[in-house]
Each structure stands twice: as C-alpha cells, then as structure tokens.
Design a protein around this motif. Structure first.
Motif, PDB file in Angstrom:
ATOM      1  N   UNK A  32      31.816  47.159  24.171  1.00  0.00           N
ATOM      2  CA  UNK A  32      31.925  45.477  24.331  1.00  0.00           C
ATOM      3  C   UNK A  32      33.585  45.163  24.449  1.00  0.00           C
ATOM      4  N   UNK A  33      34.308  46.146  23.422  1.00  0.00           N
ATOM      5  CA  UNK A  33      35.337  45.596  23.798  1.00  0.00           C
ATOM      6  C   UNK A  33      36.074  45.653  25.029  1.00  0.00           C
ATOM      7  N   UNK A  34      35.739  47.571  26.119  1.00  0.00           N
ATOM      8  CA  UNK A  34      36.052  47.423  26.892  1.00  0.00           C
ATOM      9  C   UNK A  34      35.613  47.013  28.301  1.00  0.00           C
ATOM     10  N   UNK A  35      34.297  46.346  27.759  1.00  0.00           N
ATOM     11  CA  UNK A  35      33.436  45.230  29.088  1.00  0.00           C
ATOM     12  C   UNK A  35      34.361  44.193  28.881  1.00  0.00           C
ATOM     13  N   UNK A  36      35.066  43.636  27.630  1.00  0.00           N
ATOM     14  CA  UNK A  36      35.794  42.559  28.284  1.00  0.00           C
ATOM     15  C   UNK A  36      37.239  42.315  28.330  1.00  0.00           C
ATOM     16  N   UNK A  37      37.655  43.945  28.126  1.00  0.00           N
ATOM     17  CA  UNK A  37      38.539  43.550  28.770  1.00  0.00           C
ATOM     18  C   UNK A  37      39.090  44.286  30.646  1.00  0.00           C
ATOM     19  N   UNK A  38      38.023  44.766  30.740  1.00  0.00           N
ATOM     20  CA  UNK A  38      37.511  45.093  31.999  1.00  0.00           C
ATOM     21  C   UNK A  38      36.802  43.611  32.848  1.00  0.00           C
ATOM     22  N   UNK A  39      35.902  42.976  31.910  1.00  0.00           N
ATOM     23  CA  UNK A  39      35.849  41.504  32.473  1.00  0.00           C
ATOM     24  C   UNK A  39      36.457  40.972  33.895  1.00  0.00           C
ATOM     25  N   UNK A  40      36.469  41.015  34.980  1.00  0.00           N
ATOM     26  CA  UNK A  40      36.915  40.328  35.587  1.00  0.00           C
ATOM     27  C   UNK A  40      37.031  38.196  35.620  1.00  0.00           C
ATOM     28  N   UNK A  41      37.559  37.997  34.760  1.00  0.00           N
ATOM     29  CA  UNK A  41      38.541  36.530  34.571  1.00  0.00           C
ATOM     30  C   UNK A  41      38.888  36.567  36.036  1.00  0.00           C
ATOM     31  N   UNK A  42      40.206  36.872  36.372  1.00  0.00           N
ATOM     32  CA  UNK A  42      40.388  36.380  37.294  1.00  0.00           C
ATOM     33  C   UNK A  42      39.459  36.515  39.230  1.00  0.00           C
ATOM     34  N   UNK A  43      38.370  36.566  39.491  1.00  0.00           N
ATOM     35  CA  UNK A  43      38.119  37.218  40.285  1.00  0.00           C
ATOM     36  C   UNK A  43      38.124  37.032  41.442  1.00  0.00           C
ATOM     37  N   UNK A  44      39.035  37.323  42.821  1.00  0.00           N
ATOM     38  CA  UNK A  44      39.115  36.531  44.216  1.00  0.00           C
ATOM     39  C   UNK A  44      37.942  35.590  44.229  1.00  0.00           C
ATOM     40  N   UNK A  45      37.769  34.651  45.032  1.00  0.00           N
ATOM     41  CA  UNK A  45      36.485  34.159  45.310  1.00  0.00           C
ATOM     42  C   UNK A  45      36.386  34.148  46.504  1.00  0.00           C
ATOM     43  N   UNK A  46      35.223  34.563  47.062  1.00  0.00           N
ATOM     44  CA  UNK A  46      34.744  35.163  48.674  1.00  0.00           C
ATOM     45  C   UNK A  46      35.406  34.048  49.427  1.00  0.00           C
ATOM     46  N   UNK A  47      35.797  34.610  50.549  1.00  0.00           N
ATOM     47  CA  UNK A  47      36.673  33.935  51.548  1.00  0.00           C
ATOM     48  C   UNK A  47      35.250  32.735  51.778  1.00  0.00           C
ATOM     49  N   UNK A  48      36.476  31.805  52.978  1.00  0.00           N
ATOM     50  CA  UNK A  48      35.365  31.005  52.956  1.00  0.00           C
ATOM     51  C   UNK A  48      35.473  31.192  54.661  1.00  0.00           C
TER      52      UNK A  48
END
Length: 459
Positions: A32-48
């Motif tokens: 769970x800790x590793x998932x939180x550290x690797x979680x894509x909090x700032x994942x790029x939005x799909x390009x329009x």
C-alpha cells in the motif's frame, strides 16, 4: 481463478496464525505504501485531439451500383473498374444535432470495412470540408457493439453466479477490482513515467491481495497461496530482467510498441515488456498456488496420519500434472495473441534461425519461458508452506479438541492367592457329601430352560 475449494480448512493454532499475520500484514502495508508513492497523482491528461464526432444510426436502405472506371494510368492506358463495392447507404441518425434526419453515406470499402445491411446499428462520423464549413459528408465507421457486449457480459456474470453462487459473486467482485487497479494505477503510473517493472510488481501485488482474500476468504490456506504467489512473482521479475538483458531485447518488437513510442517518448518500452510478463503471469500463478494449498489441505483432511514430507510429496505429484497442462496453456495463450505475427512469419523468406532470433519472436519466447519458470517455482514453494501450516494446524486442533488428558485409572487390586489346603477340602466335601441323581428331571438339567419360560428376548 482455480477450482472451488469451499470445504472449511481445519482450525489453525494461534501460534501459526500469529506467524502468518506477522508475515502477511507487513507485506500488505508495504504494498500500500509503495502504491501511494508510485500513484500517478499528476498524471498527464489525455491530449485534446481533433476527434471527429461520432453518432449512432440505423441503416434503412442499401443501394449498390457498379464502380466507375479508374482514371487512366500515366502511360495512357485506360483504367479498369475498381474491384470494390460502390453505392450508397441510407441511415437514420439517432442522436446529436441531426437526430431524426435521414442521411446518405457511401458503402464502406477497403480492408477491414464493415459490411452493412438494412436494420444494422452503426456508428456515423460527419466530415466537414475545411474550405466550406457549411458542406459536410457522412461516413460509416463501424457497427455498434454495445448491446451484444452487454448481453455477453450478462450471460458471463449469470453463469459464474449460477455455478459459483456466493463464491461466484466474490469472483466477479475480484475481477472488477483487478480492472480498477489496472486502469486506475498500473496504466496511468506507466504513462506518468514511473518505472514500469516496479509499477507492475506493486500493481500485481495489490490485485493478488484483493482478489485472493476476497474470493477465497481470510484463512491460513489463502495466506499460504498469497505468500507463494508473491514469491513467484518476485522470482519471475528477476528472471525476466536477466533474460531480457541476456537477449538484448529493447521492447520495440511489436508495431504497437513502436506506435506508443511516437505518442509517449518517455515510456520505457524495455520495462513495459517486463511489466507485461509480470501481469500476464499473475493470472496463472494464483490458480496454481490456490490449487496447491487446497490440495495439501484436502490430503491432510482425508488422511490425518500423513507426515509433512508425505503431504509435500503427494501434493507435488498433483502439482506436476497441473504444471504439465498449464505450460501448454501459457504457450498457446501467447501464440493466440500473436497469431497474425506468427502467420506473417510463414511468409518470411528468411531462414528459421534468423526468424527465431529476431526481436519480435525472441520477445515472445522470453515471455513464455520466464512465465513458465516462475510457474514451476510456485509449486514447491507453495506446497512446502502449505504442508508446514496444515500439519501444524492439524496437530494443534487435535490437541485443543481433545482437552485435558483423562486421569489414568488405578490398577486393579491383586487377588489374594488361594490357600491350597482350603481348596482341597472344598473339593473333597463336594465329591463325598452330595448325592448324585442318576436321572435328573429334564427341566433341572444344566443348560435347559424351564418349561414355562420364554427363550426369545424382547426387541
């Protein structure tokens, strides 16, 4: 995921349960800790992108006609008619600004073009002329597949619930959780630039914990399967890293990977290849580990006298048969997914050695071999853990059910030794002081019942 092993497992002693909890809980927390550290909090939005609007429609008529002749060639020879199908299709638009209108589109033509008939539900696209925005044309993109897929999903879920009952409901919930983790964590994490192998291992561990405990319950048997699966996954990742490095695979062995590198240049395709091996191995690994843990439990239940070594050997023989069939399953699964590629190889003019060592085929060979090695390692690992836990549970349960030991009964009192003189005197008196009747009555004879007494016993 494996067969239904619904028989309740024997109770596990508290000491063994504490050991399992102390082993599994830190692994869950670390995942769970590793998932939180690797979680894509700032994942790029799909390009329009400039996607063309798509609308639903129903085919009302199809008019086919001969195709016009092709234009003359540069050499001046007249062109021949196009071998394709020409004509128009009448479509009633069902949604969008043109809902309710009757529009016309050309009959789809070319490789992969859909074949339409009256009554088909299709997808329309409206193309606008850049030079004249008021002018537009309609084209048929593909068939609507929502309703057939929905009915197939309903039949799929109904069959699983009808056969598995509550266990089937839990399996469907685990399947939904697997897709949620893949779509919500693994794919966005890789797209965000995180190491694909690390994301795949953490995502596979999350899927494993959720699916196994949700489907098979929080038991010692499930914990053994979890530990066996996790150990095999780590070993598969290590073997995959070594194998891809030794064969110098780059991850560009497929057209999809090359196309992905054009849209997302920061994605590590080599790591993506390893991530695919990990995710692909998980589905078969949990089946093998759950089966081995359940096999050991059932053998111990059927014959409580088996020792740990006997349990291990017997369950390993079952595992060998399972592996022998699963290896073929893995290879055929990869071959089926790459069937167009394999068919293309038959038309290749290169030699067999060059084809086998090429990037795209060597990638599939490494994928199959590494997954199989991890699968083979899962059998002895899980079987040994299950034999250890099951025999401990069996002995602990037997001692607990038996309760305190019963008191030892006192030894019987020793009879006094008979006096020889008294015995001789008694025998002498009986022989001389008793008158023997030469012909005693029938009823008085030894072993004869009395005349008026019934000899049959009551029921």
């Amino acid at each position: 995921m494996g067969a239904d092993h619904s028989r309740p497992a024997p109770s596990t002693p508290p000491r063994v349960r504490r050991i399992l909890v102390a082993t599994v809980v830190p692994l869950v927390l670390a995942t769970v800790v590793a998932a939180l550290l690797l979680w894509p909090w700032n994942a790029p939005e799909p390009a329009d992108g400039s996607d063309v609007p798509r609308y639903h429609g129903t085919v009302t008529r199809v008019v086919s006609e001969p195709c016009p002749p092709a234009p003359p060639t540069p050499e001046g020879t007249p062109g021949t008619g196009s071998p394709g199908v020409c004509g128009t299709v009448g479509v009633k638009v069902e949604d969008g600004p043109a809902a309710g209108r009757q529009v016309e589109a050309p009959i789809p033509d070319g490789p992969g073009a859909p074949t339409v008939a009256v009554g088909d539900e299709i997808i329309l696209v409206e193309l606008t002329d850049p030079a004249d925005p008021s002018a537009s044309s309609w084209n048929i993109a593909e068939h609507q597949r929502g309703k057939p897929l929905l009915w197939l999903a309903v039949v799929f879920a109904a069959a699983i619930v009808a056969f598995g009952r509550w266990r089937g409901v839990a399996a469907l919930a685990g399947l939904a959780a697997s897709f949620a983790i893949l779509l919500g964590f693994v794919l966005p994490g890789i797209s965000a630039g995180s190491p694909p192998l690390l994301v795949a291992v953490v995502g596979a561990a999350l899927i494993m914990f959720v699916v196994l405990y949700l489907t098979h319950g929080v038991t010692a048997q499930t914990s053994v399967a979890v530990l066996g699966t996790l150990g095999s996954l780590v070993l598969t990742g290590v073997l995959g890293t070594i194998a891809t490095a030794a064969t110098h695979l780059t991850g560009f062995g497929s057209e999809d990977a090359t196309t992905l590198s054009m849209f997302q240049a920061d994605v590590d395709l080599h790591g993506l290849l390893l991530a695919g091996i990990i995710i692909g191995s998980l589905g078969v690994l949990d089946d093998v580990t759950v089966t081995q843990a359940a096999t050991v439990t059932e053998l111990a239940h059927a014959n409580p006298g088996l020792s740990r070594l006997q349990l291990y050997r017997a369950a390993t023989r079952v595992g060998r048969a399972h592996i022998a069939s699963t290896v073929n399953t893995i290879v055929l699964a990869y071959a089926g997914a790459s069937l167009p590629l394999l068919l293309l190889l038959t038309a290749d003019s290169r030699g067999a050695a060059q084809i086998l060592t090429s990037e795209f085929l060597a990638q599939e060979i490494v994928r199959s071999a590494v997954a199989t090695l991890g699968l083979i390692a899962a059998v002895p690992l899980t079987t040994a853990l299950a034999a250890l836990v099951t025999t401990a549970g069996r002995h602990g349960a037997a001692d607990r059910d038996a309760g305190p030991p019963a008191p030892t009964p006192p030894p019987p009192a020793a009879r006094p030794a008979p006096d020889r003189a008294e015995a001789l005197e008694a025998l002498s008196a009986g022989r001389h002081g008793r008158t023997l009747d030469p012909d005693p009555p029938l009823a008085a004879r030894p072993g004869r019942p009395e005349p008026d007494r019934r000899t049959d016993s009551a029921w």
